[in-house]
Each structure stands twice: as structure tokens, then as C-alpha cells.
Design a protein around this motif. Sequence first.
Motif, mmCIF file in Angstrom:
data_model
loop_
_atom_site.group_PDB
_atom_site.id
_atom_site.type_symbol
_atom_site.label_atom_id
_atom_site.label_comp_id
_atom_site.label_asym_id
_atom_site.label_seq_id
_atom_site.Cartn_x
_atom_site.Cartn_y
_atom_site.Cartn_z
ATOM 1 N N UNK A 145 8.831 5.705 -11.272
ATOM 2 C CA UNK A 145 8.018 6.453 -10.322
ATOM 3 C C UNK A 145 7.668 5.521 -9.166
ATOM 4 N N UNK A 146 8.102 5.818 -7.960
ATOM 5 C CA UNK A 146 7.934 4.875 -6.854
ATOM 6 C C UNK A 146 6.552 4.916 -6.225
ATOM 7 N N UNK A 147 5.523 4.934 -7.048
ATOM 8 C CA UNK A 147 4.171 4.936 -6.502
ATOM 9 C C UNK A 147 3.879 3.547 -5.932
ATOM 10 N N UNK A 148 3.367 3.516 -4.727
ATOM 11 C CA UNK A 148 3.102 2.230 -4.092
ATOM 12 C C UNK A 148 2.018 1.492 -4.870
ATOM 13 N N UNK A 149 2.162 0.175 -5.151
ATOM 14 C CA UNK A 149 3.159 -0.772 -4.677
ATOM 15 C C UNK A 149 4.174 -1.160 -5.757
ATOM 16 N N UNK A 150 4.904 -0.198 -6.286
ATOM 17 C CA UNK A 150 5.835 -0.506 -7.373
ATOM 18 C C UNK A 150 7.059 -1.281 -6.923
ATOM 19 N N UNK A 151 7.151 -1.626 -5.624
ATOM 20 C CA UNK A 151 8.248 -2.483 -5.193
ATOM 21 C C UNK A 151 7.865 -3.962 -5.258
ATOM 22 N N UNK A 152 6.702 -4.251 -5.831
ATOM 23 C CA UNK A 152 6.265 -5.624 -6.024
ATOM 24 C C UNK A 152 6.921 -6.212 -7.271
ATOM 25 N N UNK A 153 7.399 -7.455 -7.192
ATOM 26 C CA UNK A 153 8.115 -8.072 -8.308
ATOM 27 C C UNK A 153 7.316 -8.054 -9.604
ATOM 28 N N UNK A 154 6.028 -8.329 -9.498
ATOM 29 C CA UNK A 154 5.192 -8.402 -10.703
ATOM 30 C C UNK A 154 5.077 -7.037 -11.375
ATOM 31 N N UNK A 155 4.975 -6.000 -10.568
ATOM 32 C CA UNK A 155 4.827 -4.670 -11.140
ATOM 33 C C UNK A 155 6.157 -4.124 -11.633
ATOM 34 N N UNK A 156 7.256 -4.484 -10.966
ATOM 35 C CA UNK A 156 8.584 -4.128 -11.478
ATOM 36 C C UNK A 156 8.778 -4.751 -12.862
ATOM 37 N N UNK A 157 8.337 -5.982 -13.021
ATOM 38 C CA UNK A 157 8.424 -6.662 -14.323
ATOM 39 C C UNK A 157 7.638 -5.879 -15.374
ATOM 40 N N UNK A 158 6.438 -5.468 -15.013
ATOM 41 C CA UNK A 158 5.606 -4.702 -15.939
ATOM 42 C C UNK A 158 6.297 -3.417 -16.361
ATOM 43 N N UNK A 177 4.861 -4.164 11.654
ATOM 44 C CA UNK A 177 6.057 -4.749 11.040
ATOM 45 C C UNK A 177 5.908 -4.756 9.523
ATOM 46 N N UNK A 178 6.942 -4.267 8.832
ATOM 47 C CA UNK A 178 7.044 -4.302 7.369
ATOM 48 C C UNK A 178 5.993 -3.462 6.644
ATOM 49 N N UNK A 179 5.688 -2.305 7.191
ATOM 50 C CA UNK A 179 4.896 -1.326 6.462
ATOM 51 C C UNK A 179 3.426 -1.309 6.805
ATOM 52 N N UNK A 180 2.854 -0.099 6.813
ATOM 53 C CA UNK A 180 1.447 0.037 7.199
ATOM 54 C C UNK A 180 0.487 -0.459 6.117
ATOM 55 N N UNK A 181 0.991 -0.665 4.887
ATOM 56 C CA UNK A 181 0.097 -1.062 3.806
ATOM 57 C C UNK A 181 -0.247 -2.546 3.836
ATOM 58 N N UNK A 210 -4.661 -10.746 -7.151
ATOM 59 C CA UNK A 210 -4.445 -9.774 -6.071
ATOM 60 C C UNK A 210 -3.062 -9.974 -5.472
ATOM 61 N N UNK A 211 -2.292 -8.896 -5.378
ATOM 62 C CA UNK A 211 -0.928 -8.985 -4.847
ATOM 63 C C UNK A 211 -0.879 -8.606 -3.363
ATOM 64 N N UNK A 212 -2.036 -8.321 -2.765
ATOM 65 C CA UNK A 212 -2.084 -8.047 -1.335
ATOM 66 C C UNK A 212 -1.396 -6.773 -0.912
ATOM 67 N N UNK A 213 -1.393 -5.761 -1.786
ATOM 68 C CA UNK A 213 -0.658 -4.534 -1.486
ATOM 69 C C UNK A 213 -1.325 -3.693 -0.402
ATOM 70 N N UNK A 214 -2.644 -3.788 -0.276
ATOM 71 C CA UNK A 214 -3.353 -3.047 0.757
ATOM 72 C C UNK A 214 -3.806 -1.657 0.364
ATOM 73 N N UNK A 215 -3.643 -1.269 -0.904
ATOM 74 C CA UNK A 215 -4.073 0.065 -1.342
ATOM 75 C C UNK A 215 -5.568 0.267 -1.090
ATOM 76 N N UNK A 216 -6.360 -0.759 -1.383
ATOM 77 C CA UNK A 216 -7.815 -0.633 -1.237
ATOM 78 C C UNK A 216 -8.201 -0.377 0.214
#
Length: 432
Positions: free
Chosen positions: A219-232, A313-317, A396-402
Motif C-alpha cells: 500500500x503506497x501510503x506516504x512515506x512508504x518509499x522510505x528505506x526503513x519503512x520498506x524494510x518493515x 524540489x523533490x516533493x511537497x512533503x 524521525x525520518x523527516x517525512x513531513x507528515x506532521x
Amino acid sequence: MRRSIRGGIDFSSYNSNNLPASTDSFPAPDCLTIPSSVISGHKTGVSAGERVFVGTIIADDPVFPVLSPVSGVVTAIEADGSITLSNDHKDDLSPECLPYDEETGKLASGITADEFISRIRRFAIPDRTYSSLADKLMRAKGKSYRLAVTAFDSQPYISLNRQLTCLFPEKVIGAAKLTMYALGIAEGSIVTANGDKELSERIAALTIGDDTVGVVGIHPIYPSDNDRLIYNLLIGKELGVSKSAETSGLLVISADIAIAIYDAFVSGTPYTHPFVFIGGPLAEESCIFSVPLYTKIGDLTDICSDGTDTVIENGIMNGNLRKKTDLTGPHTYSLTIIGEKKIPHTDCIGCGKCESVCPMYLIPTKLSGLKNRHPVTGFIEKLFFGGYTTHTSGICIGCGCCSYVCPSGINLRGLIAENAAENTKKEDKQGE
């Protein structure tokens, strides 16, 4: 106790329309300047009046060389270190950049890990996590047993990796197999978004009877393109603060970088014209360009808009605001055109929305230095998470969701980063 990923934001509806069906090459200017900020820390390898080619090493260091994106002549080396090139528009490739078979006289199937990594460094292929993919591969060597190539995008208004995989599936699969062979990785997956039947079937058709590379949907819910979360998601375990995905068993590479690996070995193409996705709510159309490094951002965005709006640059998040005069670089993969940014408030109202979307179980208001919290937050933590919620800013992975969901417009991501930096300074002083 293993926790599943919670929170995040679903942006799938943003990326379902107006997708480019092809890529175009963006022309390089007659005169191109490599800024001093890029050259800094490198040893300059050219002089004024010298002829250069696409892929010539302009400046070098042990990690990541600076390559010329054009063929022509070095017209000036300025006092600040910046280098200006005159473009002859011939796009002659450097004699040093040859397909692997021609350069070495042997098939890529006989390549060693060190030879593979060395070529990745010479061709200046970057990574989303590190400045150089070669650095990441060195960490993965002997430790990663699985490869994941991400063929989806979870950021809003971006569909780069998904579209590139649709356009060049053979390159993505070929790069995956080559990487697995060179590093001794036994299992590989092309990771797509759940429900992306078109792409999954296309990859499956190309891997029939091949048990080395398969397709995995998430499920591509942001920020699932993060390496740590892909690992999970793929391995089913969580990483400690000091660990990385590649040293813990999973090497993650995005599809656009996989294509760069393929081109570096098969056609001898250096990473001088990365793919950049241009889109956004105010873009008249979405485009994917193969863009010469150090191209003015305004030259790109003016094609898709009237040129008066804000560019990120590189996404609004978790991206950065850019001016029209700023230049693209090896790590530029998207430009998002949005409206004028609103001036944020500074008062936290204690709504708790930031905590509900944090994928790392953090409390952004606490880490950012703000005092207000929802009155029932502590009770919910204890009841549902057993007090397991982490308060360490290092996770903190700095995804910007908060920051994205904050109704007061507080830049929580930025405040957390500032506090983490301040705490590091205090710890350094205490250790002196």
C-alpha cells in the motif's frame, strides 16, 4: 515486540490522472555553469580551454565525482571555484564511458562486487539516501540478502518511478538481476503499489519462469518509499536507530536509479541526464524530462506553467522551495508547481493530528519543543501502545507528515530537525 507501520497519508488519488506516457530530452543551454557549491571539496581535474565530453570528470573525490553533462570546452574556472562550459551540442560521450563488455572484454555476468561498485562510482550514480549509490552498495556488500526496486511513488503529484517502470521494464528487471549477481543477493522484488494491475502484469510477463525476481505489492501510503519503512513492510521487522536497511539485509533502490545502473553497464551512459518529473496542482500538464545536470529550474517549469508559482524540489512533503534561477543536480528527481505558500500560524492547538499520522510512533509536538498536546494522548499511548511510543528525535525520518496535516501550519519537521541539531551540539560540548 514488533509494531506495524501506522499513520502516513494516502495520496494515491493525486497521482491517478494526467500521467505522461513518454519521456522527452530537455536541451542543454549554449553555456552551462557548474556552481562552486558542487565543486567544493573536490579536486578540479580540468583547466580553461580544455575540451570535455559528456561524462568527463570535471572534479573528483573518493565518493562522488562531478561529471560534465555536455561536450564542448571549459571556458572559465572562476575564483569561487565554479566552472563554465561552452556546449558544442554534439553530445560526444567521453572515451572512458564505454559499455562494460567493451571496456573490460568480459560479460557482466562475470563481474565482481568491487568492479560493480567501482563503475557505479565512476558513472556518478546517486541514491535517495546517500550522496552516492556506491557508498550504499559498499554498506550492502556481504550484508544484504534481498533487493527491492521501488516502482511506485507515494508523494503527491509525483509518478516518476511508476511511469519509468512502465516505459522501461526490461531495464529495471535487468538492473535488478545485475545488482543481485554482483552483490551475491539471492532474492529480488520489483515493488509496486497494491492494485496497480497493469504494471504488475507487465513485470510478471517479463519474468515468467524466472525465480530470481518477482513482484510484490504494498500500500503506497506516504512515506512508504522510505528505506526503513520498506524494510518493515517486506522483512517484517523494525530497525534500530543506529541501523540501516542495507546493513540489516535489504538493499532498496528506486526504479529511476535502477535504469541508470542498466544504462551505465549496457550502453556506457553516465548519470548526467537524470529523469525529472514535473507536475503539481498548478501544472498545465505533467512531464518527464531527461534533464542535463545544472539546468535552470525556471527553464523546466516554464514549459508546464506560466512561471509565476512556487516550485518545490523533490516533493511537497519533505522537499525544498526553489527559485527559477536555481539549478538541478544529481539528486533532483521532481519539481512540483504549487500556489503561493500561505504564511503559517505558530500556535499549537493540541489537536493530535500530527501524532495520528506519524509512521514512527513519535510525538512531533514534544520533539519540536512545543508544549501543547491533546489531553487524551498519553492515555491512548498507554492503552494501545503499552508506553512503547518513542520520543527519540533520532528515529524521525523527516517525512513531513506532521507538518502537512497541522491545521496551524506549523513547520514541525523543521523544528524537530533544529532541536535534534541543538541536542547534538549540547552532547558534543558535554563530551569535550
